[in-house]
Scaffold this motif. Structure first.
Motif: not given
Length: 191
Positions: A96-104
């Protein structure tokens, strides 16, 4: 430098505890799985601190569920139970933490005050996280819950896991989009 690491570890611990508590507010499925708010804190820390922090937070949520006994396991041998628990809790919440790929992308659109594009980045991040978690649950369903299948175990696992993962995605996407759009400073770790 040391204070930033301590702050990061503290945030991860707080968000993991929050995710664990929010998982108690849920609609439970008969052979495991639930519709709950557990993904929201994991997605929040992933957007706030990046995919690595999100993955670690998800792993901690899974560990908290395991040590508390708040899990569903199949009545198989010890080795199978360990493997199922690792996949269904550690890996499933970790991804679920892979959602962070959209942070930028989110931060880029937040700085430009493009609310629609910010929301799109959030929803895409939650979608990525949900699809990865869903795939892990489908695999564990095929490997460990086949005894409940009537007919093709693959179709059973795909459908069964979709019955709760689609609502989980919709709920997490809506809450995260509303929360992040209303309070973009939640994601700004420097604030």
């Amino acid at each position: 430098m040391r204070n930033k690491k301590v702050l990061l570890m503290t945030e991860i611990a707080i968000f993991a505890a929050l995710g664990f508590v929010l998982d108690f507010i849920s609609f439970r499925m008969p052979q495991g799985g639930s519709v709950s708010l557990v993904m929201i804190p994991i997605v929040l820390i992933a957007f706030r601190r990046g995919a690595g922090a999100g993955i670690l937070t998800g792993i901690l949520v899974g560990l908290l569920q395991i040590v508390s006994g708040f899990i569903s396991v199949t009545p198989l041998s010890f080795g199978f139970v360990v493997m199922q628990v690792l996949l269904d809790y550690i890996l499933a919440y970790g991804v679920v933490g892979v959602a962070g790929v959209m942070r930028a992308k989110y931060m880029q659109h937040a700085q430009a005050k493009q609310t629609g594009k910010m929301i799109t980045a959030i929803v895409v991040g939650v979608l990525i996280a949900s699809v990865l978690r869903y795939l892990v649950h489908v695999i564990t369903g095929i490997l460990f819950f086949g005894m409940f299948a009537e007919g093709n175990v693959i179709i059973y696992s795909v459908i069964y896991n979709a019955t709760y993962m689609i609502p989980v995605f919709l709920l997490a996407a809506f809450v995260c989009a509303a929360l992040f759009a209303a309070a973009p400073k939640l994601v700004d770790a420097e604030a």
